[in-house]
Design a protein around this motif. Structure first.
Motif, mmCIF file in Angstrom:
data_model
loop_
_atom_site.group_PDB
_atom_site.id
_atom_site.type_symbol
_atom_site.label_atom_id
_atom_site.label_comp_id
_atom_site.label_asym_id
_atom_site.label_seq_id
_atom_site.Cartn_x
_atom_site.Cartn_y
_atom_site.Cartn_z
ATOM 1 N N MET A 94 0.838 -1.209 0.000
ATOM 2 C CA MET A 94 0.000 0.000 0.000
ATOM 3 C C MET A 94 0.870 1.255 0.000
ATOM 4 S SD MET A 94 -3.075 -1.166 2.587
ATOM 5 C CE MET A 94 -3.523 0.503 2.917
ATOM 6 N N ASP A 95 1.907 1.245 0.792
ATOM 7 C CA ASP A 95 2.829 2.383 0.838
ATOM 8 C C ASP A 95 3.553 2.544 -0.497
ATOM 9 O OD1 ASP A 95 3.739 4.576 2.278
ATOM 10 O OD2 ASP A 95 5.478 3.500 3.072
ATOM 11 N N ALA A 96 3.921 1.437 -1.122
ATOM 12 C CA ALA A 96 4.586 1.485 -2.432
ATOM 13 C C ALA A 96 3.652 2.093 -3.477
ATOM 14 C CB ALA A 96 5.018 0.084 -2.858
ATOM 15 N N ARG A 97 2.376 1.713 -3.438
ATOM 16 C CA ARG A 97 1.415 2.288 -4.390
ATOM 17 C C ARG A 97 1.261 3.786 -4.167
ATOM 18 N NH1 ARG A 97 -1.140 -2.829 -3.593
ATOM 19 N NH2 ARG A 97 -2.406 -2.027 -1.892
ATOM 20 N N ARG A 98 1.254 4.210 -2.928
ATOM 21 C CA ARG A 98 1.143 5.637 -2.632
ATOM 22 C C ARG A 98 2.346 6.392 -3.195
ATOM 23 N NH1 ARG A 98 3.175 8.903 1.064
ATOM 24 N NH2 ARG A 98 4.054 7.253 2.337
ATOM 25 N N HIS A 99 3.526 5.836 -3.023
ATOM 26 C CA HIS A 99 4.731 6.472 -3.552
ATOM 27 C C HIS A 99 4.716 6.488 -5.089
ATOM 28 C CE1 HIS A 99 6.264 6.272 0.528
ATOM 29 N NE2 HIS A 99 7.239 7.083 0.131
ATOM 30 N N ALA A 100 4.234 5.424 -5.697
ATOM 31 C CA ALA A 100 4.158 5.374 -7.157
ATOM 32 C C ALA A 100 3.212 6.453 -7.679
ATOM 33 C CB ALA A 100 3.711 3.987 -7.616
ATOM 34 N N ARG A 101 2.075 6.634 -7.003
ATOM 35 C CA ARG A 101 1.135 7.702 -7.404
ATOM 36 C C ARG A 101 1.780 9.069 -7.244
ATOM 37 N NH1 ARG A 101 -2.483 4.435 -4.588
ATOM 38 N NH2 ARG A 101 -2.358 5.780 -2.775
ATOM 39 N N GLU A 102 2.515 9.253 -6.161
ATOM 40 C CA GLU A 102 3.200 10.521 -5.929
ATOM 41 C C GLU A 102 4.210 10.801 -7.041
ATOM 42 O OE1 GLU A 102 6.107 12.649 -2.655
ATOM 43 O OE2 GLU A 102 4.964 10.893 -2.052
ATOM 44 N N ALA A 103 4.917 9.767 -7.488
ATOM 45 C CA ALA A 103 5.898 9.940 -8.564
ATOM 46 C C ALA A 103 5.203 10.368 -9.855
ATOM 47 C CB ALA A 103 6.680 8.651 -8.778
ATOM 48 N N VAL A 104 4.053 9.775 -10.140
ATOM 49 C CA VAL A 104 3.300 10.157 -11.344
ATOM 50 C C VAL A 104 2.887 11.619 -11.263
ATOM 51 C CG1 VAL A 104 1.130 9.777 -12.595
ATOM 52 C CG2 VAL A 104 2.518 7.828 -11.877
ATOM 53 N N MET A 105 2.398 12.032 -10.101
ATOM 54 C CA MET A 105 1.986 13.434 -9.936
ATOM 55 C C MET A 105 3.181 14.376 -10.068
ATOM 56 S SD MET A 105 -1.013 13.317 -7.026
ATOM 57 C CE MET A 105 0.010 12.591 -5.772
ATOM 58 N N LEU A 106 4.318 13.988 -9.521
ATOM 59 C CA LEU A 106 5.516 14.819 -9.634
ATOM 60 C C LEU A 106 5.955 14.950 -11.087
ATOM 61 C CD1 LEU A 106 7.528 13.577 -6.553
ATOM 62 C CD2 LEU A 106 6.709 15.908 -6.930
ATOM 63 N N ARG A 107 5.929 13.847 -11.819
ATOM 64 C CA ARG A 107 6.324 13.899 -13.231
ATOM 65 C C ARG A 107 5.364 14.785 -14.026
ATOM 66 N NH1 ARG A 107 10.735 11.313 -14.096
ATOM 67 N NH2 ARG A 107 11.249 9.438 -12.951
ATOM 68 N N ALA A 108 4.092 14.733 -13.698
ATOM 69 C CA ALA A 108 3.123 15.603 -14.376
ATOM 70 C C ALA A 108 3.432 17.067 -14.072
ATOM 71 C CB ALA A 108 1.700 15.246 -13.945
ATOM 72 N N ARG A 109 3.787 17.350 -12.815
ATOM 73 C CA ARG A 109 4.157 18.727 -12.449
ATOM 74 C C ARG A 109 5.414 19.176 -13.170
ATOM 75 N NH1 ARG A 109 4.719 19.189 -6.270
ATOM 76 N NH2 ARG A 109 6.404 20.560 -6.878
ATOM 77 N N ALA A 110 6.351 18.276 -13.370
ATOM 78 C CA ALA A 110 7.600 18.628 -14.043
ATOM 79 C C ALA A 110 7.338 18.998 -15.501
ATOM 80 C CB ALA A 110 8.592 17.475 -13.964
ATOM 81 N N ASP A 111 6.319 18.382 -16.097
ATOM 82 C CA ASP A 111 5.985 18.666 -17.484
ATOM 83 C C ASP A 111 5.187 19.950 -17.645
ATOM 84 O OD1 ASP A 111 7.270 16.373 -18.277
ATOM 85 O OD2 ASP A 111 5.450 15.169 -18.316
ATOM 86 N N THR A 112 4.644 20.465 -16.536
ATOM 87 C CA THR A 112 3.847 21.685 -16.570
ATOM 88 C C THR A 112 4.742 22.864 -16.186
ATOM 89 O OG1 THR A 112 1.928 20.431 -15.855
ATOM 90 C CG2 THR A 112 1.801 22.814 -15.618
ATOM 91 N N PRO A 113 4.757 23.912 -17.004
ATOM 92 C CA PRO A 113 5.593 25.073 -16.635
ATOM 93 C C PRO A 113 5.124 25.694 -15.320
ATOM 94 C CG PRO A 113 4.445 25.424 -18.739
ATOM 95 C CD PRO A 113 4.042 24.085 -18.225
ATOM 96 N N ALA A 114 6.068 26.142 -14.534
ATOM 97 C CA ALA A 114 5.748 26.778 -13.252
ATOM 98 C C ALA A 114 5.057 28.105 -13.524
ATOM 99 C CB ALA A 114 7.015 26.986 -12.450
ATOM 100 N N LEU A 115 4.001 28.366 -12.779
ATOM 101 C CA LEU A 115 3.281 29.632 -12.933
ATOM 102 C C LEU A 115 4.014 30.766 -12.239
ATOM 103 C CD1 LEU A 115 -0.370 28.358 -12.356
ATOM 104 C CD2 LEU A 115 0.786 28.808 -14.527
ATOM 105 N N VAL A 116 4.720 30.430 -11.188
ATOM 106 C CA VAL A 116 5.474 31.436 -10.422
ATOM 107 C C VAL A 116 6.938 31.042 -10.495
ATOM 108 C CG1 VAL A 116 5.788 32.461 -8.158
ATOM 109 C CG2 VAL A 116 3.515 31.736 -8.871
ATOM 110 N N PRO A 117 7.809 31.961 -10.864
ATOM 111 C CA PRO A 117 9.236 31.613 -10.936
ATOM 112 C C PRO A 117 9.758 31.114 -9.588
ATOM 113 C CG PRO A 117 8.839 33.794 -11.844
ATOM 114 C CD PRO A 117 7.556 33.333 -11.226
#
Length: 66
Positions: free
Chosen positions: A42-65
């Motif tokens: 369960m903890d591994a799945r939570r971390h895997a979801r977090e990694a997906v969300m982080l990668r999505a954020r990395a692909d999105t330009p930051a709104l604030v420098p």
């Protein structure tokens, strides 16, 4: 390092943690500790979801420098 690069690095670390947790879960399952194995999975799945969300954020330009 740019903002997206830091997030990519963090995502890679979180994925490594998820991998280690899955390995620990397999170890505990082989030794008959099913409850511990399930908690680790369960903890591994939570971390895997977090990694997906982080990668999505990395692909999105930051709104604030950063």
């Amino acid at each position: 390092m740019e903002h997206g690069g830091r997030i990519e690095l963090e995502a890679a670390l979180v994925e490594q943690i998820a991998s280690e947790l899955r390995a620990a879960a397999r170890f505990h399952e082989q030794n008959g500790n099913d409850a511990v194995a399930e908690a680790l999975r369960m903890d591994a799945r939570r971390h895997a979801r977090e990694a997906v969300m982080l990668r999505a954020r990395a692909d999105t330009p930051a709104l604030v420098p950063a």
